[in-house]
Each structure stands twice: as structure tokens, then as C-alpha cells.
Design a protein around this motif. Sequence first.
Motif, PDB file in Angstrom:
ATOM      1  N   LEU A 133       0.848  -1.196   0.000  1.00 28.07           N
ATOM      2  CA  LEU A 133       0.000   0.000   0.000  1.00 28.07           C
ATOM      3  C   LEU A 133       0.882   1.243   0.000  1.00 28.07           C
ATOM      4  N   PRO A 134       0.660   2.172  -0.911  1.00 30.02           N
ATOM      5  CA  PRO A 134       1.521   3.360  -1.015  1.00 30.02           C
ATOM      6  C   PRO A 134       1.113   4.455  -0.025  1.00 30.02           C
ATOM      7  N   TRP A 135       1.330   4.184   1.266  1.00 34.19           N
ATOM      8  CA  TRP A 135       0.965   5.190   2.260  1.00 34.19           C
ATOM      9  C   TRP A 135       1.856   6.424   2.120  1.00 34.19           C
ATOM     10  N   PRO A 136       1.290   7.628   2.315  1.00 32.49           N
ATOM     11  CA  PRO A 136       2.135   8.830   2.280  1.00 32.49           C
ATOM     12  C   PRO A 136       3.060   8.884   3.484  1.00 32.49           C
ATOM     13  N   LYS A 137       4.161   9.591   3.333  1.00 35.87           N
ATOM     14  CA  LYS A 137       5.127   9.733   4.421  1.00 35.87           C
ATOM     15  C   LYS A 137       5.083  11.148   4.982  1.00 35.87           C
ATOM     16  N   MET A 138       5.272  11.240   6.284  1.00 41.36           N
ATOM     17  CA  MET A 138       5.186  12.524   6.977  1.00 41.36           C
ATOM     18  C   MET A 138       6.355  13.414   6.581  1.00 41.36           C
ATOM     19  N   PRO A 139       6.066  14.629   6.108  1.00 41.90           N
ATOM     20  CA  PRO A 139       7.160  15.558   5.806  1.00 41.90           C
ATOM     21  C   PRO A 139       7.658  16.235   7.074  1.00 41.90           C
ATOM     22  N   ALA A 198      -6.228  29.104  12.942  1.00 37.73           N
ATOM     23  CA  ALA A 198      -4.812  29.028  12.580  1.00 37.73           C
ATOM     24  C   ALA A 198      -4.586  29.499  11.148  1.00 37.73           C
ATOM     25  N   ALA A 199      -5.522  29.161  10.240  1.00 36.91           N
ATOM     26  CA  ALA A 199      -5.369  29.599   8.857  1.00 36.91           C
ATOM     27  C   ALA A 199      -5.525  31.101   8.715  1.00 36.91           C
ATOM     28  N   GLU A 200      -6.357  31.698   9.581  1.00 32.83           N
ATOM     29  CA  GLU A 200      -6.563  33.155   9.521  1.00 32.83           C
ATOM     30  C   GLU A 200      -5.280  33.905   9.823  1.00 32.83           C
ATOM     31  N   ASP A 201      -4.511  33.388  10.776  1.00 37.77           N
ATOM     32  CA  ASP A 201      -3.211  33.991  11.104  1.00 37.77           C
ATOM     33  C   ASP A 201      -2.108  32.984  10.784  1.00 37.77           C
ATOM     34  N   GLY A 202      -2.191  32.404   9.594  1.00 36.03           N
ATOM     35  CA  GLY A 202      -1.321  31.296   9.243  1.00 36.03           C
ATOM     36  C   GLY A 202       0.146  31.609   9.183  1.00 36.03           C
ATOM     37  N   ASP A 203       0.524  32.878   8.999  1.00 37.60           N
ATOM     38  CA  ASP A 203       1.940  33.244   8.957  1.00 37.60           C
ATOM     39  C   ASP A 203       2.477  33.632  10.327  1.00 37.60           C
ATOM     40  N   GLU A 204       1.601  33.705  11.340  1.00 38.58           N
ATOM     41  CA  GLU A 204       2.052  34.009  12.696  1.00 38.58           C
ATOM     42  C   GLU A 204       2.195  32.750  13.538  1.00 38.58           C
ATOM     43  N   TRP A 205       1.415  31.713  13.203  1.00 40.25           N
ATOM     44  CA  TRP A 205       1.549  30.443  13.908  1.00 40.25           C
ATOM     45  C   TRP A 205       2.677  29.642  13.289  1.00 40.25           C
ATOM     46  N   ARG A 206       3.565  29.105  14.116  1.00 45.12           N
ATOM     47  CA  ARG A 206       4.672  28.267  13.666  1.00 45.12           C
ATOM     48  C   ARG A 206       4.545  26.869  14.252  1.00 45.12           C
ATOM     49  N   VAL A 207       5.022  25.883  13.508  1.00 45.71           N
ATOM     50  CA  VAL A 207       5.021  24.509  14.004  1.00 45.71           C
ATOM     51  C   VAL A 207       6.261  24.314  14.859  1.00 45.71           C
ATOM     52  N   CYS A 208       6.033  24.068  16.142  1.00 41.97           N
ATOM     53  CA  CYS A 208       7.155  23.832  17.060  1.00 41.97           C
ATOM     54  C   CYS A 208       7.474  22.339  17.209  1.00 41.97           C
ATOM     55  N   PHE A 209       6.439  21.502  17.190  1.00 43.95           N
ATOM     56  CA  PHE A 209       6.637  20.060  17.325  1.00 43.95           C
ATOM     57  C   PHE A 209       5.637  19.355  16.412  1.00 43.95           C
ATOM     58  N   GLN A 210       6.008  18.167  15.969  1.00 42.06           N
ATOM     59  CA  GLN A 210       5.128  17.389  15.099  1.00 42.06           C
ATOM     60  C   GLN A 210       5.169  15.926  15.504  1.00 42.06           C
ATOM     61  N   SER A 211       4.063  15.245  15.206  1.00 38.30           N
ATOM     62  CA  SER A 211       3.978  13.806  15.416  1.00 38.30           C
ATOM     63  C   SER A 211       3.071  13.236  14.329  1.00 38.30           C
ATOM     64  N   PRO A 212       3.518  12.203  13.587  1.00 40.72           N
ATOM     65  CA  PRO A 212       4.774  11.468  13.724  1.00 40.72           C
ATOM     66  C   PRO A 212       5.962  12.237  13.151  1.00 40.72           C
ATOM     67  N   VAL A 213       7.126  11.659  13.322  1.00 44.35           N
ATOM     68  CA  VAL A 213       8.342  12.310  12.865  1.00 44.35           C
ATOM     69  C   VAL A 213       8.472  12.159  11.352  1.00 44.35           C
ATOM     70  N   LYS A 214       9.440  12.833  10.811  1.00 38.45           N
ATOM     71  CA  LYS A 214       9.675  12.828   9.369  1.00 38.45           C
ATOM     72  C   LYS A 214       9.876  11.411   8.838  1.00 38.45           C
ATOM     73  N   GLU A 215       9.329  11.158   7.635  1.00 41.84           N
ATOM     74  CA  GLU A 215       9.457   9.898   6.891  1.00 41.84           C
ATOM     75  C   GLU A 215       8.645   8.747   7.482  1.00 41.84           C
ATOM     76  N   THR A 216       7.821   9.015   8.488  1.00 39.24           N
ATOM     77  CA  THR A 216       6.951   7.972   9.032  1.00 39.24           C
ATOM     78  C   THR A 216       5.741   7.800   8.119  1.00 39.24           C
ATOM     79  N   LYS A 217       5.347   6.535   7.853  1.00 42.11           N
ATOM     80  CA  LYS A 217       4.169   6.287   7.038  1.00 42.11           C
ATOM     81  C   LYS A 217       2.905   6.716   7.768  1.00 42.11           C
ATOM     82  N   VAL A 218       2.089   7.480   7.101  1.00 45.51           N
ATOM     83  CA  VAL A 218       0.831   7.959   7.670  1.00 45.51           C
ATOM     84  C   VAL A 218      -0.275   7.051   7.142  1.00 45.51           C
TER      85      VAL A 218
END
Length: 361
Positions: A188-194, A235-255
Motif C-alpha cells: 500500500l503506497p501510504w504517504p510519508k510525513m514531511p 490558525a489559517a486566519e493567522d497562518g503566517d504568525e503560527w509556527r510549528v514547534c513540534f510534530q507527530s509522527p516524525v519525518k518519513e513515518t508512514k501515515v
Amino acid sequence: MNPYNVSTPARPWWKTTQAVLGVLALVALLGAFSFSLGFLMMIAAMVAVWVLPPWRRFVRLGAAFGAFVLLTVGAGLGGQLDSSGTEKTDAKTRDGSGANAEVASSPTASTPPKTADYTGKPLDEAEKLARSAGYTTVHHDAAEENRAIIVRPLWTVCFQKVNTAVNTIDFAAVNTAEPCPEQDGGPLPWPKMPDVVGATYNTAVEDLKQAGIDLARVTLDDVYLDIDAPTAEEAAEDGDEWRVCFQSPVKETKVTSATTVHLDLGKWTDADLAQRCPSAKDTTYKFPANDPAPHPDPDPDPDDDRHNSTTVGGGSTGGDSVGTVHPGSFCSSPGAAGVTEAGTPMVCGSGSDGRNRWHRA
């Protein structure tokens, strides 16, 4: 004159025995080429036998029967009595089909009808439509896991294989929330987390879309102790003021279909003194004045009436005003007064969670 010596007048040639025999011969000859012409000639011969020659009665009967026999023999020799072949040929000629119609009527020579494309449909619906078209259906997992298919409405057809020899369609399907593999039996071609840490919210959303991740699976939270998590619209209304500080899952993890994407956001503008993410989530206050921990006075003066009460976390004892505060933020001194940026009076008091917060006075 001797009456016995008078000569008998000659009979016309068409009344002679030779002429009648010739007519009988024509019955056989024409019957060999065409049964209908031979039949007409047989009728004519019978009439001639009874009318033309001076034959006795039994001779005429024998000649009439002989005409019928001659027709039968002639038609048999010419193949005119093969009525079944003649009728089939005539029927094919009448309906315009000829030899091509005979080939088309043969099930082995006919071209099978084009089978409908059922890919993309729910498995139960595809099987129902295929059966109504006269096919027998079977199914299997299109992914490499080779899982058993139990609830067919929750599976979607990715591939189909038709066997026209036995009128069977084999459907290859996956769970409705899953992407189809590139080929039957493949992974299955699951997308990977950027990697979106450090990106603005608007940029992160575009990166997730390009990766093929459904935004409905994304949940948002803030990294501050005194700020509520924004909705996707906020968040979209002020989309350039909100920054991503942490993410889950980490990079390259299959979603996969069971994965939930978490984005922890921080917010600041060029006017903010602190313009970076905290070292960990839920360790920092967006507004330091909301910190309930005591802050020592850098220059205490015992004679100053202002220090008869202790200022703590944007509040004070004794009912003093502390200036601008933020609704819902923590405060440390019950009864302390403040105002919002819009000028609404606020008071420090116990909130629904049992902790002191600023609320409308």
C-alpha cells in the motif's frame, strides 16, 4: 376404289409417341436442375399422355406414373431433394446474414461483450452489478497482506480480472480508507510525513497536501500554558504568525489510516520579544505576567506602600489594579483587578478548574 387400300392420314408430330416420350424425358432433365420446373413439366407430360397419343388406358396410367418417377429420379440426381440444406440457405439469404450470420450465431466464434469497469466502486456494489450482467464473482485483498474480506461495503475495488471463458470476474479490493497499490498484490503506497517543524502553519498545510495526507487527520495544539489551541480556521486566519514547534509522527513515518497527525503551534509576530519555540511543550507562558510563580521585587522599598502587598503573576493582594490582563489567563491574587486590551474590567478569581484565572468583573 378399294376402301381398304385408302392410306391413313399422318398424325401431327406433337401427337406422336416420340413427342410424348420426349416430354417425359424433359421431366427428368428439368427436375435435375429445378424441382419446381420439373414438377410443372410432369403435369404437362401427364396431360400429354392422356390427350395426345392413341394409347390404351393402362398404358396411359403407366406413363403418368412414369412421369412422377422420372421427376423423383431427376430431382434426386440433381440434389434438389435436400430440402433442409436448401431451406437453410434460402433462410440465410432472406435475412441477409449468409455465412456471416452462421459464424455470428456460434458461441465460440462470437466476440464477447465488453465488460463494464467496476474499479473505484464499493466491493458489494461491484459484485451486484457484475452478477446482474451474468458474471460469477470472486474477490481478494489487493494488498500484499492477503487479508480476509469480511464486510464488503467497507472495501473498494482497485483491480478486476475477467475470464470470459467461464464468465467470472475476480475483484481485488482494499479498505475504503486505504490507497490502491500500484499493482495487484503490491504494498500500500501510504504517504510519508514531511518535516514541517519551524514552518509557518500555511506552509505546513501545503507540505502536508503535497505529501498526500488528508488534513482531516490533522489535530492542532498550542505549546503555551496560557493559550488555548486554535481551530484550523483560526490558525489559517493567522497562518503566517503560527509556527510549528513540534510534530507527530516524525519525518518519513508512514501515515496510515490509523495515524493521527499532531501539530503543536507557537505564535509570535515581529512585535513579540520572544520569537522562537520553547524547548518543550507546556513549559512556557505566552504572557509571562500569567506565570503564577512568585517574582521577587528587584528593588524592594519597605517604606513604599506599593510593597505592602505582593505582586504575583499579574495580580496583587489588597485589590490593587495590575493593568492589562488576558481573559482566562492564570492569576495569583484573588480579588485583584485588571482590564483587557479592549478596556473590559476583569477580576482575579477561582475558575472552573479550581485555579485562579482572570474573568469578567
